[in-house]
Design an enzyme around this catalytic site. Structure first.
Site, PDB file in Angstrom:
ATOM      1  N   GLY A 165       0.929  -0.886  -0.040  1.00 16.98           N
ATOM      2  CA  GLY A 165       0.100  -0.090   0.105  1.00 16.98           C
ATOM      3  C   GLY A 165       0.925   1.216  -0.074  1.00 16.98           C
ATOM      4  N   HIS A 169      10.027  37.751   6.896  1.00 16.94           N
ATOM      5  CA  HIS A 169      11.372  37.645   6.008  1.00 16.94           C
ATOM      6  C   HIS A 169      12.289  37.234   7.012  1.00 16.94           C
ATOM      7  CE1 HIS A 169      14.243  37.072   2.920  1.00 16.94           C
ATOM      8  NE2 HIS A 169      14.890  37.997   3.762  1.00 16.94           N
ATOM      9  N   GLY A 200      -0.021   4.305   0.243  1.00 13.31           N
ATOM     10  CA  GLY A 200      -0.706   5.463   0.864  1.00 13.31           C
ATOM     11  C   GLY A 200       0.089   6.231   2.035  1.00 13.31           C
TER      12      GLY A 200
END
Length: 469
Positions: free
Chosen positions: A184, A448, A186
């Protein structure tokens, strides 16, 4: 039956949805109780899901950074070792701390904590069976089903708890597997696959579909395939598992590629992570005629009511994403509706997050969904390689992508791969909640240097006016 045995609201299940519903009901002046059979509150999320997996992810990331990347930061380390038992102990300690914390929250809010397995006897009566088999019945004006989910077991790879395991056992390995095969591709498979790969395991992920993370935007699927592949995870996509042969402490996973090629993978652990299903065993739905769909999920209306109007259901046990935060919001909404207030959940603004490194986060529509719905859209994307804070931190993989309506500029979705995007996605969630446009994000000042500047730049890029690319 005494007054002490009667409640306004009885919640069956002490996970994120259940305990939150019980607390919110109590805050609104309703006498509430929460039933939990584990002996520890928090449900799958806290006990064997979100929290313990993140604890192991953090430990494995710390080890990986020190062992492989410390020199990049001008730090020389003579030797480093991964102490897996210590990592597991740390994880268990975190879980224990939080389960006790939730019990304290129930007590603080005067919610009765009923230990045992809850079942519905009638529309206004529940029964709790304790560990010793003793039974106690309680009256309830309103009942909330919040029993969560359990791992899906597949016939060709039945769990034995040792060699063929679910995510629960994969949190408690005593040492890294030599070779772990993950069935799987996922969220759960990639997260736990990442943990054990960093700690030294060979990890092979088998996915029947042609790409990873099928439900996510194509840009995320492609990026994560490339990034995780570079980290050493191996992927067999478009490959179907045909059988698992277990011999003591080892196994052979047999599979078939899309071209018909037979594949055999010897390994010592098989992690089956093909999804989860609603947990309703012993709940007594049949006693009152509560309807379920073809997948066994409890059917509810827009007010989260079942076919019995005073019985509600929330979280993994109903349709929708199996996410703790979705369950929490539904728990709050149900409590408020029971109290006569306008409870509401915005299903357009549920973030989905994957805690690999880099992280993945998304909310709203993908490009494919927009196409399927016939929505004209525009996109803006900004790479972390152009973000100052990401470069300084040494984590420049990934991007932020924003999807907006071509006519109104309203944000339809956002898709992120990169450092700390689990935190950054909340800006877009709030934006969608308030009907924001990409322009709103683009004209909002961002500090920033911060990672969040990538979100601003992606919003600017929707109108092809990003500054730093």
């Amino acid at each position: 039956m005494s007054v002490e045995d009667s409640f306004d609201v009885v919640v069956i299940g002490g996970g994120p949805g259940g305990y939150v519903a019980a607390i919110r009901a109590a805050q609104l002046g309703l006498k509430s109780a929460c039933i939990e059979f584990r002996g520890a509150l928090g449900g799958t999320c806290l006990n064997v899901g979100c929290i313990p997996s993140k604890a192991l992810l953090e430990s494995s990331e710390m080890y990986d950074k020190v062992a492989k990347h410390s020199k990049d930061y001008g730090v020389t380390v003579d030797s480093v070792a991964a102490d897996v038992p210590a990592m597991v102990d740390r994880k268990n300690g975190i879980v224990k701390k939080f389960t006790r914390g939730i019990e304290g929250l129930l007590k603080k809010n005067k919610v009765s904590y009923l230990k045992g397995l809850g079942s519905i006897v009638s529309a206004n009566e529940v029964e709790v069976t304790d560990d010793a088999g003793g039974k106690q019945r309680y009256q309830a004006k309103h009942i909330v089903i919040a029993t969560g989910s359990e791992p899906v077991e597949i016939p060709i790879a039945k769990f034995d708890g040792k060699t063929v395991v679910s995510s629960t056992e994969a949190l408690d390995f005593e040492k890294p597997p030599e070779h772990m095969v993950v069935i799987g591709g996922g969220v759960i498979g990639l997260e736990l696959g990442s943990v054990w790969k960093r700690l030294g395991s060979k990890v092979t992920v088998i996915e029947a579909m042609p790409k990873l993370l099928m439900q996510m935007d194509e840009s995320i699927s492609k990026a994560m395939h490339k990034i995780l592949g570079a980290q050493g995870l191996e992927f067999l996509l478009g490959t179907k598992v045909t059988g698992v042969e277990v011999n003591g402490d080892s196994a052979v996973v047999k599979a078939e590629s899309s071209s018909g090629e037979a594949i055999e993978l010897p390994c010592d652990k098989v992690l089956v992570s093909v999804g989860r299903r609603a947990f309703t065993k012993g709940l007594g739905l049949e006693n009152v005629g509560i309807e379920v769909d073809e997948r066994g999920k409890v059917k509810v209306n827009s007010h989260l009511q079942t076919s019995i109007s005073n019985i509600y259901a929330i979280g993994d046990v109903i349709d929708g994403p199996m996410l703790a935060h979705k369950a929490e919001e539904e728990g709050v909404a149900v409590a408020e509706m029971v109290a006569g207030k306008p409870g509401h959940v915005n299903y357009e603004a549920i973030p989905g997050i994957i805690y690999t490194w880099p992280e993945v986060a998304a909310v709203g529509r993908s490009e494919q969904q927009c196409k399927d719905e016939g929505i004209e859209y525009k996109t803006g994307q900004f790479p972390y390689i152009a973000n100052g804070r990401a470069i300084c931190a040494g984590h420049s993989d990934g991007f932020v992508k924003i999807i907006a309506d071509a006519k109104t500029d309203r944000i339809l979705g956002a898709h992120m791969v990169g450092p700390s995007v689990s935190e950054l996605i909340s800006e877009i969630v709030v934006g969608i909640e308030f009907g924001a446009s990409a322009e709103d994000i683009a004209r909002s000042m961002h500090g920033h240097p911060t990672l969040s500047e990538a979100t601003k730049e992606a919003a600017l890029a929707v109108e092809k006016r990003a500054i730093h690319i």
